[in-house]
Design a protein around this motif. Structure first.
Motif, PDB file in Angstrom:
ATOM      1  N   ASN A 170       0.974  -1.121  -0.006  1.00 17.45           N
ATOM      2  CA  ASN A 170      -0.013  -0.048  -0.043  1.00 17.45           C
ATOM      3  C   ASN A 170       0.960   1.336   0.265  1.00 17.45           C
ATOM      4  O   ASN A 170       0.639   2.185   0.829  1.00 17.45           O
ATOM      5  CB  ASN A 170      -0.977   0.102   1.148  1.00 17.45           C
ATOM      6  N   GLU A 171       1.828   1.307  -0.926  1.00 16.61           N
ATOM      7  CA  GLU A 171       2.740   2.309  -1.067  1.00 16.61           C
ATOM      8  C   GLU A 171       2.593   3.073  -2.172  1.00 16.61           C
ATOM      9  O   GLU A 171       3.014   2.392  -3.425  1.00 16.61           O
ATOM     10  CB  GLU A 171       4.353   1.901  -0.682  1.00 16.61           C
ATOM     11  N   HIS A 172       2.108   4.357  -2.507  1.00 11.87           N
ATOM     12  CA  HIS A 172       2.319   5.091  -3.551  1.00 11.87           C
ATOM     13  C   HIS A 172       1.673   4.303  -4.919  1.00 11.87           C
ATOM     14  O   HIS A 172       1.874   4.292  -5.852  1.00 11.87           O
ATOM     15  CB  HIS A 172       3.660   5.467  -4.255  1.00 11.87           C
ATOM     16  N   VAL A 173       0.471   3.588  -4.397  1.00 14.85           N
ATOM     17  CA  VAL A 173      -0.241   2.782  -5.586  1.00 14.85           C
ATOM     18  C   VAL A 173      -0.703   3.499  -6.598  1.00 14.85           C
ATOM     19  O   VAL A 173      -0.359   3.276  -7.727  1.00 14.85           O
ATOM     20  CB  VAL A 173      -1.187   1.868  -4.863  1.00 14.85           C
ATOM     21  N   PHE A 174      -1.446   4.856  -6.459  1.00 14.77           N
ATOM     22  CA  PHE A 174      -2.013   5.386  -7.433  1.00 14.77           C
ATOM     23  C   PHE A 174      -0.994   5.898  -8.606  1.00 14.77           C
ATOM     24  O   PHE A 174      -0.984   5.895  -9.622  1.00 14.77           O
ATOM     25  CB  PHE A 174      -2.823   6.464  -6.955  1.00 14.77           C
ATOM     26  N   ALA A 175       0.178   6.488  -7.913  1.00 15.43           N
ATOM     27  CA  ALA A 175       1.348   7.154  -8.716  1.00 15.43           C
ATOM     28  C   ALA A 175       2.109   5.925  -9.444  1.00 15.43           C
ATOM     29  O   ALA A 175       2.252   6.363 -10.671  1.00 15.43           O
ATOM     30  CB  ALA A 175       2.296   7.953  -7.854  1.00 15.43           C
ATOM     31  N   ILE A 176       2.201   4.845  -8.729  1.00 15.22           N
ATOM     32  CA  ILE A 176       2.894   3.705  -9.384  1.00 15.22           C
ATOM     33  C   ILE A 176       2.113   3.159 -10.644  1.00 15.22           C
ATOM     34  O   ILE A 176       2.564   3.231 -11.841  1.00 15.22           O
ATOM     35  CB  ILE A 176       3.355   2.718  -8.711  1.00 15.22           C
ATOM     36  N   CYS A 177       0.987   2.979 -10.510  1.00  9.99           N
ATOM     37  CA  CYS A 177       0.051   2.636 -11.544  1.00  9.99           C
ATOM     38  C   CYS A 177      -0.057   3.469 -12.776  1.00  9.99           C
ATOM     39  O   CYS A 177      -0.124   3.129 -13.848  1.00  9.99           O
ATOM     40  CB  CYS A 177      -1.419   2.195 -10.881  1.00  9.99           C
ATOM     41  N   LEU A 178      -0.332   4.918 -12.344  1.00 11.56           N
ATOM     42  CA  LEU A 178      -0.449   5.955 -13.293  1.00 11.56           C
ATOM     43  C   LEU A 178       0.969   5.949 -14.021  1.00 11.56           C
ATOM     44  O   LEU A 178       0.779   6.027 -15.477  1.00 11.56           O
ATOM     45  CB  LEU A 178      -0.862   7.023 -12.660  1.00 11.56           C
ATOM     46  N   ALA A 179       2.051   5.784 -13.615  1.00 15.34           N
ATOM     47  CA  ALA A 179       3.105   6.051 -14.281  1.00 15.34           C
ATOM     48  C   ALA A 179       3.499   4.783 -15.243  1.00 15.34           C
ATOM     49  O   ALA A 179       4.001   4.971 -16.322  1.00 15.34           O
ATOM     50  CB  ALA A 179       4.512   6.039 -13.271  1.00 15.34           C
ATOM     51  N   CYS A 180       3.079   3.496 -14.794  1.00 14.32           N
ATOM     52  CA  CYS A 180       3.396   2.473 -15.529  1.00 14.32           C
ATOM     53  C   CYS A 180       2.208   2.541 -16.717  1.00 14.32           C
ATOM     54  O   CYS A 180       2.648   2.318 -18.169  1.00 14.32           O
ATOM     55  CB  CYS A 180       2.819   1.126 -14.890  1.00 14.32           C
ATOM     56  N   ALA A 181       1.188   3.111 -16.731  1.00 12.11           N
ATOM     57  CA  ALA A 181       0.098   2.879 -17.650  1.00 12.11           C
ATOM     58  C   ALA A 181       0.349   4.191 -18.683  1.00 12.11           C
ATOM     59  O   ALA A 181       0.125   3.708 -19.925  1.00 12.11           O
ATOM     60  CB  ALA A 181      -1.523   3.133 -16.920  1.00 12.11           C
ATOM     61  N   LEU A 182       0.884   5.215 -18.214  1.00 15.32           N
ATOM     62  CA  LEU A 182       1.162   6.142 -19.197  1.00 15.32           C
ATOM     63  C   LEU A 182       2.309   5.922 -19.861  1.00 15.32           C
ATOM     64  O   LEU A 182       2.393   6.281 -21.070  1.00 15.32           O
ATOM     65  CB  LEU A 182       1.269   7.604 -18.220  1.00 15.32           C
ATOM     66  N   SER A 183       3.212   5.415 -19.165  1.00 13.22           N
ATOM     67  CA  SER A 183       4.399   4.812 -20.033  1.00 13.22           C
ATOM     68  C   SER A 183       3.949   3.735 -21.245  1.00 13.22           C
ATOM     69  O   SER A 183       4.183   4.085 -22.506  1.00 13.22           O
ATOM     70  CB  SER A 183       5.246   4.297 -19.374  1.00 13.22           C
ATOM     71  N   ASP A 184       3.058   3.068 -20.757  1.00 12.45           N
ATOM     72  CA  ASP A 184       2.545   2.068 -21.780  1.00 12.45           C
ATOM     73  C   ASP A 184       1.875   2.671 -22.893  1.00 12.45           C
ATOM     74  O   ASP A 184       2.169   2.454 -24.137  1.00 12.45           O
ATOM     75  CB  ASP A 184       1.645   0.861 -21.111  1.00 12.45           C
ATOM     76  N   ALA A 185       1.000   3.691 -22.588  1.00 10.29           N
ATOM     77  CA  ALA A 185       0.259   4.528 -23.519  1.00 10.29           C
ATOM     78  C   ALA A 185       1.003   5.188 -24.489  1.00 10.29           C
ATOM     79  O   ALA A 185       0.778   5.260 -25.747  1.00 10.29           O
ATOM     80  CB  ALA A 185      -0.455   5.437 -22.730  1.00 10.29           C
TER      81      ALA A 185
END
Length: 202
Positions: free
Chosen positions: A34-49
Motif C-alpha cells: 500500500n505504498e504510492h499505489v496510484f502514482a506507480i500505476c499511473l506511471a506504468c499506464a502512461l508509459s505504456d500508452a
C-alpha cells in the motif's frame, strides 16, 4: 470507432502486458505494501500508452519507407512469441518459486517512481511488445489504428490499476507457487495464439 478492432487491441494489449516480469512484480509489491499505489500505476499506464501510440502512429510511416520491415517484424515477432511462450511453459512446468514481497521499510515517492520508470523504460522487451509488436499488428487494420490503440491503452490502464489495487487480495494467492505456474501456462498459450495470428496475417 470499430468495436471489434477496439477489443482486438484490448485483447492483444492485455495478453502482452499480463506476462510476469519485474515491472508487474514491482506494481504488485507496491500494492501489497500500500505504498504510492496510484502514482506507480499511473506511471506504468502512461508509459505504456506513450509507447503504444509511438508504435501505432510511427510504425506505418517507417514501413512505408522500408516495405520489407512489416514482414520482418511480423515473422520476427511471431518467432519471439513462440520462444516466449515456450519459456513460459517451461517455467510453468518447472518453477517452484512464488512472489517475494519483502518487508523492508517504506520508500519515498521519488525513489518508488524512479524504480518503476527504470523497470519500464530500461526493459528491452517493452519496446518489442508495445512499439514493434503492437505497431505491427495495428497495420492489419488500415484506417482503424485509433480503435486498436484505444483498446490497447485501455488494457494497460485496467491491468495496472487492477493489479495495484487488487494486490491485497492477491497476496495469499501469489504466495502459492502453483498460482504462478498456472499464470505462466496461460501466458504461454496466449503468446502462441498471437504468434499463429501473426503468421496467418491476422
Amino acid at each position: 470507432m470499430s468495436i471489434s478492432v477496439y477489443f482486438t487491441g484490448f485483447t492483444m494489449g492485455l495478453s502482452l502486458i499480463v506476462a510476469i516480469g519485474a515491472q508487474n512484480a514491482f506494481v504488485l509489491r507496491q500494492g501489497v505494501r500500500n505504498e504510492h499505489v496510484f502514482a506507480i500505476c499511473l506511471a506504468c499506464a502512461l508509459s505504456d500508452a506513450l509507447l503504444i501510440l509511438v508504435g501505432i502512429t510511427g510504425f506505418r510511416q517507417i514501413a512505408a519507407v522500408l516495405p520489407w520491415l512489416d514482414s520482418l517484424m511480423r515473422y520476427g515477432g511471431a518467432i519471439f512469441l513462440m520462444w516466449y511462450g515456450a519459456r513460459s511453459l517451461r517455467s510453468a512446468l518447472r518453477s517452484s518459486g512464488a512472489l517475494a514481497v519483502g518487508e523492508g521499510g517504506a520508500s519515498s515517492l521519488r525513489k518508488a517512481l524512479l524504480t518503476c520508470l527504470a523497470l519500464t523504460w530500461l526493459n528491452p522487451h517493452v519496446y518489442l511488445d508495445t512499439v514493434v509488436l503492437l505497431g505491427t499488428i495495428s497495420t492489419r487494420f488500415p484506417g482503424l489504428e485509433a480503435s486498436f490503440a484505444a483498446g490497447a491503452v485501455t488494457a494497460s490502464f485496467l491491468f495496472f490499476f487492477s493489479l495495484g489495487y487488487g494486490a491485497t487480495k492477491l497476496r495469499p494467492i501469489f504466495a502459492n507457487p502453483a498460482a504462478w505456474r498456472v499464470l505462466e501456462g496461460l501466458v504461454a498459450v496466449t503468446m502462441w495464439l498471437i504468434a499463429f495470428k501473426l503468421l496467418g496475417g491476422l
